[in-house]
Design an enzyme around this catalytic site. Sequence first.
Site, PDB file in Angstrom:
ATOM      1  N   THR A 129       0.914  -1.260  -0.036  1.00 10.97           N
ATOM      2  CA  THR A 129      -0.199   0.435  -0.200  1.00 10.97           C
ATOM      3  C   THR A 129       0.721   1.481   0.058  1.00 10.97           C
ATOM      4  OG1 THR A 129      -1.281   1.455   1.479  1.00 10.97           O
ATOM      5  CG2 THR A 129       0.134   0.078   2.320  1.00 10.97           C
ATOM      6  N   TYR A 153      -1.244   0.251  10.569  1.00 16.45           N
ATOM      7  CA  TYR A 153      -1.437  -0.577   9.531  1.00 16.45           C
ATOM      8  C   TYR A 153       0.008  -0.525   8.296  1.00 16.45           C
ATOM      9  CZ  TYR A 153      -3.025  -1.131   4.737  1.00 16.45           C
ATOM     10  OH  TYR A 153      -4.192  -1.687   3.601  1.00 16.45           O
ATOM     11  N   LYS A 157       1.787  -3.453   7.399  1.00 11.21           N
ATOM     12  CA  LYS A 157       2.017  -3.928   6.030  1.00 11.21           C
ATOM     13  C   LYS A 157       3.388  -3.593   5.234  1.00 11.21           C
ATOM     14  CE  LYS A 157      -2.478  -4.748   3.800  1.00 11.21           C
ATOM     15  NZ  LYS A 157      -1.994  -5.354   3.388  1.00 11.21           N
TER      16      LYS A 157
HETATM   17  P1  NDP Z   1     -11.299  -4.669   2.402  1.00  6.41           P
HETATM   18  O1  NDP Z   1     -10.696  -4.141   4.128  1.00  6.41           O
HETATM   19  O2  NDP Z   1     -12.834  -4.311   2.060  1.00  6.41           O
HETATM   20  O3  NDP Z   1     -11.129  -6.161   2.994  1.00  6.41           O
HETATM   21  C1  NDP Z   1     -10.385  -7.017   4.016  1.00  6.41           C
HETATM   22  C2  NDP Z   1     -10.952  -7.936   3.511  1.00  6.41           C
HETATM   23  O4  NDP Z   1      -9.662  -8.847   4.461  1.00  6.41           O
HETATM   24  C3  NDP Z   1     -12.396  -8.795   4.479  1.00  6.41           C
HETATM   25  O5  NDP Z   1     -12.463  -9.663   3.249  1.00  6.41           O
HETATM   26  C4  NDP Z   1     -12.047  -9.206   5.908  1.00  6.41           C
HETATM   27  O6  NDP Z   1     -13.077  -9.825   5.468  1.00  6.41           O
HETATM   28  C5  NDP Z   1     -10.571  -9.734   5.377  1.00  6.41           C
HETATM   29  N1  NDP Z   1      -9.869  -9.767   6.960  1.00  6.41           N
HETATM   30  C6  NDP Z   1      -9.801  -9.788   8.032  1.00  6.41           C
HETATM   31  N2  NDP Z   1      -9.292  -9.381   8.720  1.00  6.41           N
HETATM   32  C7  NDP Z   1      -8.980 -11.358   8.661  1.00  6.41           C
HETATM   33  C8  NDP Z   1      -8.449 -12.346   9.085  1.00  6.41           C
HETATM   34  N3  NDP Z   1      -7.753 -12.702   9.866  1.00  6.41           N
HETATM   35  N4  NDP Z   1      -8.624 -13.238   8.654  1.00  6.41           N
HETATM   36  C9  NDP Z   1      -8.854 -13.832   6.974  1.00  6.41           C
HETATM   37  N5  NDP Z   1      -9.633 -12.394   6.298  1.00  6.41           N
HETATM   38  C10 NDP Z   1      -9.683 -11.099   6.769  1.00  6.41           C
HETATM   39  O7  NDP Z   1      -9.700  -4.315   1.792  1.00  6.41           O
HETATM   40  P2  NDP Z   1      -9.410  -3.765   0.461  1.00  6.41           P
HETATM   41  O8  NDP Z   1     -10.838  -4.707  -0.811  1.00  6.41           O
HETATM   42  O9  NDP Z   1     -10.430  -2.497   0.561  1.00  6.41           O
HETATM   43  O10 NDP Z   1      -8.141  -3.959   0.012  1.00  6.41           O
HETATM   44  C11 NDP Z   1      -7.924  -5.520  -0.220  1.00  6.41           C
HETATM   45  C12 NDP Z   1      -6.098  -5.609   0.483  1.00  6.41           C
HETATM   46  O11 NDP Z   1      -5.538  -4.332  -0.477  1.00  6.41           O
HETATM   47  C13 NDP Z   1      -6.337  -5.755   1.860  1.00  6.41           C
HETATM   48  O12 NDP Z   1      -5.112  -6.137   1.917  1.00  6.41           O
HETATM   49  C14 NDP Z   1      -5.544  -3.446   1.807  1.00  6.41           C
HETATM   50  O13 NDP Z   1      -5.252  -3.138   3.172  1.00  6.41           O
HETATM   51  C15 NDP Z   1      -5.142  -3.579   0.960  1.00  6.41           C
HETATM   52  N6  NDP Z   1      -5.356  -2.604   0.260  1.00  6.41           N
HETATM   53  C16 NDP Z   1      -6.415  -1.258  -0.046  1.00  6.41           C
HETATM   54  C17 NDP Z   1      -5.933  -0.597  -0.316  1.00  6.41           C
HETATM   55  C18 NDP Z   1      -7.188   0.280  -1.009  1.00  6.41           C
HETATM   56  O14 NDP Z   1      -7.598   1.768  -1.686  1.00  6.41           O
HETATM   57  N7  NDP Z   1      -8.691  -0.289  -1.034  1.00  6.41           N
HETATM   58  C19 NDP Z   1      -4.912   0.225  -1.245  1.00  6.41           C
HETATM   59  C20 NDP Z   1      -4.017  -0.615  -0.705  1.00  6.41           C
HETATM   60  C21 NDP Z   1      -3.471  -1.324  -0.257  1.00  6.41           C
HETATM   61  P3  NDP Z   1     -13.827  -9.838   6.699  1.00  6.41           P
HETATM   62  O15 NDP Z   1     -15.514  -9.383   6.126  1.00  6.41           O
HETATM   63  O16 NDP Z   1     -13.909 -10.992   7.162  1.00  6.41           O
HETATM   64  O17 NDP Z   1     -13.755  -8.847   7.593  1.00  6.41           O
HETATM   65  P1  GDR Z   2      -6.878   5.829   4.052  1.00  7.37           P
HETATM   66  O1  GDR Z   2      -8.179   5.858   3.312  1.00  7.37           O
HETATM   67  O2  GDR Z   2      -6.998   6.339   5.653  1.00  7.37           O
HETATM   68  O3  GDR Z   2      -6.385   6.310   2.509  1.00  7.37           O
HETATM   69  O4  GDR Z   2      -6.162   4.384   3.291  1.00  7.37           O
HETATM   70  P2  GDR Z   2      -9.997   6.631   4.431  1.00  7.37           P
HETATM   71  O5  GDR Z   2     -11.038   6.787   3.752  1.00  7.37           O
HETATM   72  O6  GDR Z   2      -9.625   5.965   5.232  1.00  7.37           O
HETATM   73  O7  GDR Z   2      -8.576   7.831   4.255  1.00  7.37           O
HETATM   74  C1  GDR Z   2      -8.342   8.798   3.133  1.00  7.37           C
HETATM   75  C2  GDR Z   2      -8.009  10.477   4.054  1.00  7.37           C
HETATM   76  O8  GDR Z   2      -9.392  10.781   4.492  1.00  7.37           O
HETATM   77  C3  GDR Z   2      -9.398  11.922   5.062  1.00  7.37           C
HETATM   78  N1  GDR Z   2     -10.778  11.744   6.469  1.00  7.37           N
HETATM   79  C4  GDR Z   2     -11.236  10.649   6.491  1.00  7.37           C
HETATM   80  N2  GDR Z   2     -11.258   9.360   6.764  1.00  7.37           N
HETATM   81  C5  GDR Z   2     -12.506   8.328   7.285  1.00  7.37           C
HETATM   82  N3  GDR Z   2     -12.127   7.256   6.881  1.00  7.37           N
HETATM   83  N4  GDR Z   2     -13.437   8.978   7.508  1.00  7.37           N
HETATM   84  C6  GDR Z   2     -13.752  10.320   7.494  1.00  7.37           C
HETATM   85  O9  GDR Z   2     -14.639  10.906   7.747  1.00  7.37           O
HETATM   86  C7  GDR Z   2     -12.963  11.232   6.729  1.00  7.37           C
HETATM   87  N5  GDR Z   2     -12.409  12.678   7.433  1.00  7.37           N
HETATM   88  C8  GDR Z   2     -11.395  12.498   6.663  1.00  7.37           C
HETATM   89  C9  GDR Z   2      -8.569  10.309   5.943  1.00  7.37           C
HETATM   90  O10 GDR Z   2      -7.777  10.991   7.523  1.00  7.37           O
HETATM   91  C10 GDR Z   2      -7.317  10.762   4.804  1.00  7.37           C
HETATM   92  O11 GDR Z   2      -6.600  11.083   5.291  1.00  7.37           O
HETATM   93  C11 GDR Z   2      -7.317   3.197   2.494  1.00  7.37           C
HETATM   94  C12 GDR Z   2      -6.768   1.901   3.031  1.00  7.37           C
HETATM   95  O12 GDR Z   2      -7.903   1.029   1.966  1.00  7.37           O
HETATM   96  C13 GDR Z   2      -6.247   1.679   3.174  1.00  7.37           C
HETATM   97  O13 GDR Z   2      -6.783  -0.287   3.774  1.00  7.37           O
HETATM   98  C14 GDR Z   2      -5.060   1.399   1.870  1.00  7.37           C
HETATM   99  O14 GDR Z   2      -3.833   1.152   2.389  1.00  7.37           O
HETATM  100  C15 GDR Z   2      -4.956   2.694   0.876  1.00  7.37           C
HETATM  101  O15 GDR Z   2      -5.992   3.973   1.540  1.00  7.37           O
HETATM  102  C16 GDR Z   2      -3.980   2.895   0.694  1.00  7.37           C
END
Ligand code: NDP
Ligand code: GDR
Length: 346
Positions: A129, A153, A157
């Site tokens: 990430t 986090y 990672k």
């Molecule tokens: P989500 O939070 O939507 O999904 C995370 C998944 O991990 C869910 O299916 C969750 O299951 C599962 N999980 C959590 N804890 C466990 C555990 N102990 N054992 C098995 N499964 C578990 O994440 P995204 O789909 O958005 O992201 C996918 C991956 O990419 C993540 O690793 C995230 O950190 C990473 N990532 C995401 C980005 C983004 O912008 N979306 C950017 C960069 C990296 P449950 O439904 O049961 O909670």
């Molecule tokens: P991020 O995503 O922390 O970048 O992680 P998030 O959408 O939670 O926050 C983005 C930015 O918005 C600001 N923010 C808020 N965030 C949330 N959630 N709720 C609020 O009300 C709010 N107001 C302002 C946050 O402070 C932050 O700066 C996501 C996740 O998907 C990670 O798992 C992944 O690795 C990174 O993106 C890339």
Amino acid sequence: MTKRIALITGITGQDGAYLTQHLLELGYTVYGTFRRTSSTNFWRLEELGVQNHPDLHLVEFDLTDQSGVLRLVDRIQPDEIYNLAAQSFVGVSFDQPATTANITGLGALYLLEAIRFVNPKIKFYQASTSEMFGKVQEIPQLETTPFYPRSPYGVAKLYAHWMTINYRESYGIFGASGILFNHESPLRGREFVTRKITDSIAKISLGKLDCLELGNIDAKRDWGFAKEYVEGMYQMLQVDEPDTFVLATNRTETVRDFVTMTCKAAGITLEWQGAAENEFGVDTSNGKTIVRINPKFYRPAEVELLIGDPAKAERVLGWKPETTLEQLCKLMYDADLARNKLGFSF
Ligand code: NDP
Ligand code: GDR
């Protein structure tokens, strides 16, 4: 010809659902893991219409159970493993740092150990990430940019990222690490800021909510469309050598801009007034305050600016983002409006 087998951890999440759809379309047999919880959580697979696909097998699993990881990999004997499971919410990682380390950090190690033990030829994708970049060291951020994570986090990672590289170099395992910048979609969880915004603006448009409360709206993110990013994950496992790739759009905007764009998609003209904790957004058609700041959403340490350079992914993988941020806001808003009109929203 025998079908290729993929194991996806975290199939109930946003990326897990899109990747499942993509791999099924490519003819894979997919094993997707989900956690035993009090209520099942397959709405994303249902929305994509793949939940009952004959080549999809849902398996119960928890990434923190090391022997369970080993048994699963041994039983399935996959060609490819995509490790998407994580405690992925940055805000929560400050309250649950050890849980986050166990799942998000050590979980990757358990999979790598299982590959090393069961079959070192299994290809491995680690969901790394842009949070690993954290405090700005250089912009735009790319594969060679130094890391400086700003949350438990991000630190967890980073451990998983380096373990993937270490197992690549120590044992010749095909471990690819995708450093993905924020990617969003209608399947994004509502605790993340983009989906919180599109769902709340849809509710405000329908008169179901008065005001959206946010934390730091000055934070800048590089937001892309998740459906395109999972294609990049797949491509990273199809090249000759395992490597590390950034996937991003190379455009950054503030959270405030995302709100304004979503309002535009909703036909609302928003005017920002005040400053810092007292900043608020007014609907110019009726003078109502529909966005305000609530410091409870601030984080102990913030990642202020992310903007990625995906040039290597384009050069080596042929991967390129297509959807603009304006299009992304609109497609997320439209999906949330439709859901809220029907009276449900996940
Ligand atoms: P989500 O939070 O939507 O999904 C995370 C998944 O991990 C869910 O299916 C969750 O299951 C599962 N999980 C959590 N804890 C466990 C555990 N102990 N054992 C098995 N499964 C578990 O994440 P995204 O789909 O958005 O992201 C996918 C991956 O990419 C993540 O690793 C995230 O950190 C990473 N990532 C995401 C980005 C983004 O912008 N979306 C950017 C960069 C990296 P449950 O439904 O049961 O909670
Ligand atoms: P991020 O995503 O922390 O970048 O992680 P998030 O959408 O939670 O926050 C983005 C930015 O918005 C600001 N923010 C808020 N965030 C949330 N959630 N709720 C609020 O009300 C709010 N107001 C302002 C946050 O402070 C932050 O700066 C996501 C996740 O998907 C990670 O798992 C992944 O690795 C990174 O993106 C890339």
